[in-house]
Scaffold this motif. Structure first.
Motif, short mmCIF file in Angstrom:
data_model
loop_
_atom_site.label_atom_id
_atom_site.label_comp_id
_atom_site.label_asym_id
_atom_site.label_seq_id
_atom_site.Cartn_x
_atom_site.Cartn_y
_atom_site.Cartn_z
N ALA A 43 0.58 -1.12 0.08
CA ALA A 43 0.07 0.43 0.29
C ALA A 43 0.86 1.58 -0.19
CB ALA A 43 -0.85 -0.15 1.43
N HIS A 44 1.67 1.02 0.68
CA HIS A 44 2.80 2.11 1.17
C HIS A 44 3.43 2.63 -0.35
CE1 HIS A 44 3.88 2.11 5.29
NE2 HIS A 44 2.18 2.32 5.29
N GLN A 45 3.55 1.19 -1.13
CA GLN A 45 4.67 2.02 -2.26
C GLN A 45 3.71 2.57 -3.49
OE1 GLN A 45 6.15 -2.28 -3.55
NE2 GLN A 45 8.04 -1.52 -1.45
N GLN A 46 2.07 1.88 -3.63
CA GLN A 46 0.90 2.87 -4.65
C GLN A 46 0.92 3.89 -4.55
OE1 GLN A 46 -1.60 -0.77 -3.16
NE2 GLN A 46 -1.58 -1.75 -5.21
N ILE A 47 1.28 4.15 -3.17
CA ILE A 47 0.78 5.71 -2.62
C ILE A 47 2.17 6.33 -3.15
CG2 ILE A 47 0.86 7.22 -0.43
CD1 ILE A 47 -1.22 5.52 0.89
N ARG A 48 3.39 5.68 -3.28
CA ARG A 48 4.65 6.92 -3.43
C ARG A 48 4.32 6.94 -4.49
NH1 ARG A 48 9.01 4.20 -5.39
NH2 ARG A 48 8.83 2.18 -4.69
N ARG A 49 3.98 5.58 -5.84
CA ARG A 49 3.91 5.85 -7.23
C ARG A 49 2.92 7.16 -8.01
NH1 ARG A 49 5.35 0.29 -7.56
NH2 ARG A 49 3.41 0.03 -6.77
N LEU A 50 1.54 6.87 -6.27
CA LEU A 50 1.12 7.93 -6.82
C LEU A 50 1.15 9.21 -6.90
CD1 LEU A 50 -2.77 6.56 -5.53
CD2 LEU A 50 -2.75 7.23 -7.96
N PHE A 51 2.29 9.78 -6.00
CA PHE A 51 2.98 10.61 -5.63
C PHE A 51 4.45 10.39 -6.82
CE2 PHE A 51 -0.26 11.02 -2.16
CZ PHE A 51 -0.60 12.60 -2.38
N LYS A 52 4.07 9.50 -7.71
CA LYS A 52 5.12 10.16 -8.10
C LYS A 52 6.28 10.72 -7.90
CE LYS A 52 2.12 12.48 -12.01
NZ LYS A 52 1.95 13.59 -12.26
N HIS A 53 6.98 9.82 -7.21
CA HIS A 53 7.98 9.28 -6.44
C HIS A 53 8.55 8.12 -6.94
CE1 HIS A 53 8.89 13.05 -4.46
NE2 HIS A 53 7.28 13.39 -3.77
N ASN A 54 9.42 7.93 -7.39
CA ASN A 54 10.85 6.25 -7.72
C ASN A 54 11.52 6.33 -7.58
OD1 ASN A 54 8.27 5.91 -10.04
ND2 ASN A 54 9.23 8.20 -11.15
N LEU A 55 12.10 7.55 -7.07
CA LEU A 55 13.53 7.27 -6.57
C LEU A 55 13.65 7.30 -4.73
CD1 LEU A 55 15.72 9.97 -7.80
CD2 LEU A 55 16.00 7.86 -8.95
N PHE A 56 12.21 7.50 -4.22
CA PHE A 56 12.36 7.75 -2.98
C PHE A 56 13.15 6.66 -1.94
CE2 PHE A 56 10.04 7.77 1.18
CZ PHE A 56 9.82 9.08 1.21
N LYS A 57 13.46 6.60 -1.66
CA LYS A 57 14.79 5.54 -0.48
C LYS A 57 14.85 6.01 0.26
CE LYS A 57 15.57 2.12 -3.99
NZ LYS A 57 16.33 2.43 -5.20
N VAL A 58 13.74 6.44 0.74
CA VAL A 58 15.11 7.69 2.47
C VAL A 58 15.09 7.01 3.50
CG1 VAL A 58 13.92 9.44 4.10
CG2 VAL A 58 13.36 9.90 1.44
N GLN A 59 16.73 7.96 3.84
CA GLN A 59 16.47 7.25 5.80
C GLN A 59 16.28 7.70 5.95
OE1 GLN A 59 19.39 4.69 7.00
NE2 GLN A 59 19.06 4.55 4.63
#
Ligand SMILES: Nc1nc2c(ncn2[C@@H]2O[C@H](COP(=O)(O)OP(=O)(O)OP(=O)(O)O)[C@@H](O)[C@H]2O)c(=O)[nH]1
Ligand SMILES: [Mg+2]
Length: 473
Positions: free
Chosen positions: A270-286
């Motif tokens: 679910a978190h990853q789907q939300i990340r994609r909705l907001f167009k973040h592909n690189l987001f691997k945030v510490q």
């Protein structure tokens, strides 16, 4: 939505090398595929980054190389005697074969074809004569233009100088940090673009409306995803045969493991789907070390952070992976809270044993000989799991929503560490918590029509919470 016959507004992002042009393009177009680099001269050719909403292009930003030879360019323009409207085309024609002018030709090309100008400077450094030459070139192009001060570090002692100088050359000036800009700051920037040319006003307003409808849509879709994730996690049940003589502890541990893995995976998806909705592909945030999103979903620390009450601690212990090794004691306590239910012949006996305080110790169950045929895990009868999943989803959304696309480092977008907060739900009103309650109870009853209604109610509540989060991000 933009009518078909209206031309798509386009803006070239220009400036000196390494000031943050590409980073601004990336943030404005919500495209994290833009090449951003600490080495000056990264961008050598123009590249168009269209903003597509519902498959339709509403605005485009053009990334350009930095000025290569601004003094020579300016000298040529000042000496130019021909028709003003032909000046840029003429400049490019004359210099197109000169490698020393390659970047200047490239960055002026979109202006020659009608793009507006967004000039970017790093406001944390002092103003130089070179910058004045670049601004003068842009003024001579006659294109509508605004200036953006993108402070790469915290130093603001040069800001006043920049602002004074900009007033002489630009129709509009904005402070805009490409690494920290939020959604509302982007909208504010678009609003300022309206002011640089009256002809742009209507078309930019349409773009702003398209953006705002798109964000509303993303929030609604995120809320739907969160509700579905909650429903699936809480509805989960699985059982396994447990004939007499079978190692019950091992079987419980296995069921437990499968359950926690199932929920953990649902949450991650679910978190990853939300990340994609907001167009973040690189987001691997510490995330900050204290962040609750760093912690395992079922860790006791997670539950304590997010406001677990004392009486739920044993349940949390039963849910945590660590407790599996502890043995039947804790696991048995888990049964009483609905993680495990032994079904078949055992229900009556177990039900009796669950009454009273002894259930917490599990001691009476321990020695019991139960002729159970099956062990069942789920559905969860403790509403805390709902709040934990919900809080973590909202915290995750907050990270995603406040992350500018131009950012390339891996630190958290948020200045305030969200781990210090006690989650969101603990401060909700009674009415809001009742919505969660109704949703939870409908799931337990497996009452489909009632579920549909409360799912809608909960989705609406989450959507509203996301709107507030986006507003304050
Ligand atoms: N901390 C911080 N770094 C920034 C910011 N904007 C850009 N940077 C960094 O500055 C460097 C240059 O950024 P770019 O966006 O590639 O700059 P550019 O103007 O496109 O550079 P060229 O393509 O080489 O002309 C990169 O390392 C960025 O991550 C900012 O707002 N804050
Ligand atoms: Mg660049």
């Amino acid at each position: 939505m933009m009518p078909n016959n209206v031309p798509v507004p386009e803006f070239a992002i220009v400036g000196h090398p390494n000031e943050g042009k590409s980073s601004v393009v990336s943030t404005l177009s919500e495209d994290d595929s833009v090449r951003v680099s600490p080495v000056p001269g990264e961008t050598t050719e123009c590249r168009i980054f269209p903003v597509l909403i519902d498959g339709r292009e509403v605005i485009r930003f053009i990334d350009t190389p930095g000025f290569q030879n601004p003094r020579k360019t300016l000298a040529w323009m000042r000496a130019y005697q021909g028709d003003d409207r032909e000046m840029l085309a003429e400049f490019i024609r004359i210099h197109s074969k000169d490698p020393a002018m390659h970047d200047d030709c490239a960055l002026l090309a979109p202006l020659s074809s009608g793009a507006g100008i967004i000039f970017v400077v790093d406001g944390s450094r002092p103003l130089r004569n070179m910058d004045r030459a670049e601004m003068e070139i842009l003024r001579l192009t006659g294109r509508p233009r605004m200036a953006i001060i993108n402070c790469k570090d915290e130093n603001s002692s040069f800001l006043a100088d920049w602002q004074n100088e900009f007033r002489k050359h630009f129709n509009s000036i904005r402070l805009f940090n490409s690494n920290r800009a939020t959604y509302s700051q982007r909208i504010a920037l678009l609003n300022s673009l309206k002011a640089i040319d009256q002809d742009l006003e209507g078309v930019i307003e349409t773009v702003i409306q398209a953006f705002s409808a798109d964000w509303e849509n993303r929030r609604r879709q995120s809320a739907t995803l969160i509700t579905a994730m909650l429903a699936e996690s809480l509805r989960y049940r699985a059982s396994a045969d447990c004939p007499p003589g079978k190692d019950e502890t091992q079987l419980k541990a296995q069921l437990h493991r499968e359950y926690t893995q199932f929920v953990t995976k649902l949450e991650r998806t679910a978190h990853q789907q939300i990340r994609r909705l907001f167009k973040h592909n690189l987001f691997k945030v510490q995330l900050p070390e204290q962040s609750i999103l760093q912690e395992d979903l079922f860790a006791a620390k997670t539950w304590q952070f997010l406001g677990l009450r004392d009486e739920d601690l044993i349940w949390a212990a039963a849910m945590s992976g660590a407790a599996v090794g502890v043995g039947l004691d804790v696991m048995t306590a888990g049964i009483s809270f609905g993680v495990f239910a032994a079904i078949g012949g055992v229900i009556g006996a177990a039900g009796a044993a669950f009454k009273g305080k002894e259930l917490l110790s599990g001691s009476r169950l321990l020695g019991m000989k139960l002729d159970k045929q099956q062990l069942q895990v789920g559905p969860v009868t403790n509403i805390q799991l709902l709040y934990i999943l919900l809080d973590r989803a909202l915290l995750y959304c907050r990270q995603i929503i406040s992350r500018a696309h131009g950012r390339r480092d891996s630190t958290s977008a948020l200045l305030v560490d969200e781990g210090e907060k006690q989650g969101y739900a603990s401060s909700w009103t009674t009415e809001e918590r009742k919505i969660c309650d109704r949703f939870f109870r409908a799931l337990q009853k497996e009452d489909a029509p009632a579920q549909e209604l409360v799912e809608k109610e909960l989705t609406e509540l989450i959507r509203e919470k996301l709107r507030k989060i986006a507003e304050h991000a």
